[in-house]
Design an enzyme around this catalytic site. Structure first.
Site, PDB file in Angstrom:
ATOM      1  N   THR A 134       0.958  -1.076  -0.001  1.00 18.59           N
ATOM      2  CA  THR A 134       0.060   0.091   0.009  1.00 18.59           C
ATOM      3  C   THR A 134       1.027   1.192   0.189  1.00 18.59           C
ATOM      4  O   THR A 134       2.079   1.288   0.426  1.00 18.59           O
ATOM      5  CB  THR A 134      -0.797  -0.164   1.116  1.00 18.59           C
ATOM      6  OG1 THR A 134      -1.416   1.422   1.406  1.00 18.59           O
ATOM      7  CG2 THR A 134      -0.189  -0.437   2.649  1.00 18.59           C
ATOM      8  N   ASP A 135       0.265   2.502  -0.411  1.00 17.86           N
ATOM      9  CA  ASP A 135       1.044   3.482  -0.532  1.00 17.86           C
ATOM     10  C   ASP A 135       1.067   4.316   0.918  1.00 17.86           C
ATOM     11  O   ASP A 135       1.750   5.063   1.356  1.00 17.86           O
ATOM     12  CB  ASP A 135       0.290   4.624  -1.323  1.00 17.86           C
ATOM     13  CG  ASP A 135      -1.117   4.923  -1.015  1.00 17.86           C
ATOM     14  OD1 ASP A 135      -1.676   4.420  -0.113  1.00 17.86           O
ATOM     15  OD2 ASP A 135      -1.544   6.063  -1.535  1.00 17.86           O
ATOM     16  N   GLU A 136       0.095   3.606   1.949  1.00 18.26           N
ATOM     17  CA  GLU A 136       0.226   4.032   3.392  1.00 18.26           C
ATOM     18  C   GLU A 136       1.496   3.756   4.052  1.00 18.26           C
ATOM     19  O   GLU A 136       1.691   4.591   4.982  1.00 18.26           O
ATOM     20  CB  GLU A 136      -0.899   3.347   4.140  1.00 18.26           C
ATOM     21  CG  GLU A 136      -2.271   3.855   3.304  1.00 18.26           C
ATOM     22  CD  GLU A 136      -3.591   3.391   4.115  1.00 18.26           C
ATOM     23  OE1 GLU A 136      -3.622   3.434   5.382  1.00 18.26           O
ATOM     24  OE2 GLU A 136      -4.516   3.069   3.680  1.00 18.26           O
ATOM     25  N   TYR A 159      -1.652  -0.506  11.034  1.00 19.88           N
ATOM     26  CA  TYR A 159      -1.912  -1.078   9.695  1.00 19.88           C
ATOM     27  C   TYR A 159      -0.829  -0.745   8.590  1.00 19.88           C
ATOM     28  O   TYR A 159      -0.031  -1.584   8.305  1.00 19.88           O
ATOM     29  CB  TYR A 159      -3.082  -0.535   9.002  1.00 19.88           C
ATOM     30  CG  TYR A 159      -3.236  -0.981   7.521  1.00 19.88           C
ATOM     31  CD1 TYR A 159      -3.219  -2.306   7.106  1.00 19.88           C
ATOM     32  CD2 TYR A 159      -3.299   0.093   6.511  1.00 19.88           C
ATOM     33  CE1 TYR A 159      -3.177  -2.565   5.761  1.00 19.88           C
ATOM     34  CE2 TYR A 159      -3.049  -0.249   5.110  1.00 19.88           C
ATOM     35  CZ  TYR A 159      -3.077  -1.655   4.829  1.00 19.88           C
ATOM     36  OH  TYR A 159      -3.323  -2.129   3.248  1.00 19.88           O
ATOM     37  N   LYS A 163       2.477  -3.136   7.316  1.00 19.84           N
ATOM     38  CA  LYS A 163       2.671  -3.444   5.979  1.00 19.84           C
ATOM     39  C   LYS A 163       4.109  -2.991   5.701  1.00 19.84           C
ATOM     40  O   LYS A 163       4.800  -3.717   4.905  1.00 19.84           O
ATOM     41  CB  LYS A 163       1.618  -2.714   5.125  1.00 19.84           C
ATOM     42  CG  LYS A 163       0.062  -3.187   4.882  1.00 19.84           C
ATOM     43  CD  LYS A 163       0.152  -4.482   4.346  1.00 19.84           C
ATOM     44  CE  LYS A 163       0.166  -4.615   2.982  1.00 19.84           C
ATOM     45  NZ  LYS A 163      -0.087  -5.870   2.354  1.00 19.84           N
TER      46      LYS A 163
END
Ligand code: NAD
Ligand code: TYD
Length: 352
Positions: A134-136, A159, A163
């Site tokens: 993810t870009d998060e 989260y 990741k």
């Protein structure tokens, strides 16, 4: 015709995974697609009804933290590729229960990496471990700037921290054990079969049921939305043509403030449900902000466009109309998910 391959897709019963499974099963009849999923609350085999009888599709109910089960699958199916999507994926749940994110996203990913490394130790030739991220992991942007593949990691939620850790492990296995890998970091997805705990399907479901539309804080946070089938096509492109050891950012160049997006959805739903203009927007309710809420995500997808020729295939306007149409035509799916009835599908379908 593509060569014969045995490909493991983890998390294939989830939102994005089901679109990837469908795409691979139908586009590559020569591949055997093994969908491994633990069927947590987010796993729903009803998402795959249209492909479950395909002769090149196999479902295995297993947890990615179960090393023994993974070894069996790697041996039993002579796997040569992995597309790893299984994860705990909802930020709000990670705030109330961080350890389940460490378990699946970190421990589970490393258990899967170990299984691949062990199975492929004789020869890594032609093998590929694709980690979907993810870009998060890049953290939160202010008003300007975009995430590049070179942006330093700065995860801000349990989260995204989990990741980020999984991404580091994948790269570490590439460096240390020469495991052939590719990795991608994608922005927010939207589309059919999206679990209605996430913003867009939650709002669609609440609008249809005349329930309050909970907007966190002032609704000023910005997300960059990509149609899920375009993410699946990017995954297909990277899996087949991405360079070993590389990372690709995937995004739709499509930034929206949450409150503007909710208003847009209300307008579309008014039209589709035959309500007076402005009727659904009356349901908007501002609620307590998410703890540590990331302000803005936005992807620079220049590398995948330049190097692999991938671009989103449709505009947000088209994608959102299609998405709303799907939920309106599939209220049974929404009702099964919100009532929990989908949890019984596995027993009914696979108890033989
Ligand atoms: P999802 O929550 O809809 O699906 C996750 C799937 O993984 C479910 O089918 C679940 O049953 C399965 N799963 C969970 N824990 C498991 C375990 N321990 N063992 C085996 N299976 C398990 O998630 P999603 O939104 O489809 O996301 C898929 C992947 O894409 C994730 O890795 C996520 O981080 C990443 N991603 C998601 C988005 C997004 O907008 N949704 C954006 C970028 C990247
Ligand atoms: P979400 O779909 O949970 O994705 P993520 O947090 O991973 O980006 O949320 C998207 C945005 O919408 C995020 O800024 C939080 C906000 N949001 C709401 O305002 N209300 C809601 O009920 C939900 C689920 C999200």
């Amino acid at each position: 015709m593509s060569a014969q391959r045995n490909i493991l897709i983890t998390g294939g019963a989830g939102f994005i995974g089901s679109h990837v499974v469908r795409r691979f099963v139908t586009k590559y009849p020569n591949y055997r697609i093994i969908n491994l999923d633990a069927l947590t609350y987010a796993g729903n085999l009803e998402n795959l009804r249209d492909v479950e009888k395909a002769s090149n599709y196999v479902f295995v109910k297993a947890d990615i933290c179960d090393a023994e089960a993974l070894t069996k699958v790697f041996k039993g199916y002579a796997l040569d590729g992995v597309v790893h999507l299984a994860a705990e994926s909802h930020v709000d749940r990670s705030i109330t229960d961080p350890l389940s994110f460490v378990r699946t996203n970190v421990f589970g990913t490393v258990t899967l990496l170990n299984a691949a490394r062990e199975a492929w130790k004789g020869s890594m030739e032609g093998k590929r471990f694709y980690h979907v991220s993810t870009d998060e992991v890049y953290g939160s942007l202010h008003d300007d700037g975009l995430f590049l593949e070179t942006t330093p990691y700065d995860p801000q939620s349990p989260y995204s921290a989990s990741k980020a850790a999984s991404d580091h492990f994948v790269r570490a296995y590439g460096n240390t054990y020469k495991l052939p890998f590719v990795l991608s970091n994608c922005s927010n997805n939207y589309g059919s079969h999206h679990f209605p705990e996430k913003l867009i399907p939650l709002m669609i479901n609440n609008i249809r049921n005349n329930k309050p539309l909970p907007v966190y804080g002032k609704g000023e946070n910005v997300r960059d939305w990509l149609w899920v089938e375009d993410h699946a096509s990017a995954i297909d492109t990277i899996f087949h043509t991405g360079r070993n050891g590389e990372t690709y950012n995937i995004g739709g160049h499509n930034e929206w403030k949450n409150i503007d997006l909710v208003h847009l959805l209300c307008g579309i739903m008014d039209r589709k449900l035959g309500r007076a203009e402005g009727e659904s927007a009356k349901l908007i309710t501002y609620v307590t902000d998410r703890a540590g809420h990331d302000l803005r995500y936005a992807i620079d997808a220049g590398k995948i466009e330049r190097e692999l020729g991938w671009k989103p295939s449709i505009t947000f306007e088209v994608g959102l109309e299609r998405t709303v149409d799907w939920y309106i035509a599939n209220t049974e799916w929404l009702d099964h998910v919100t009532s929990g009835a989908y949890l019984h599908y596995y027993e009914a379908q696979y108890a033989r």
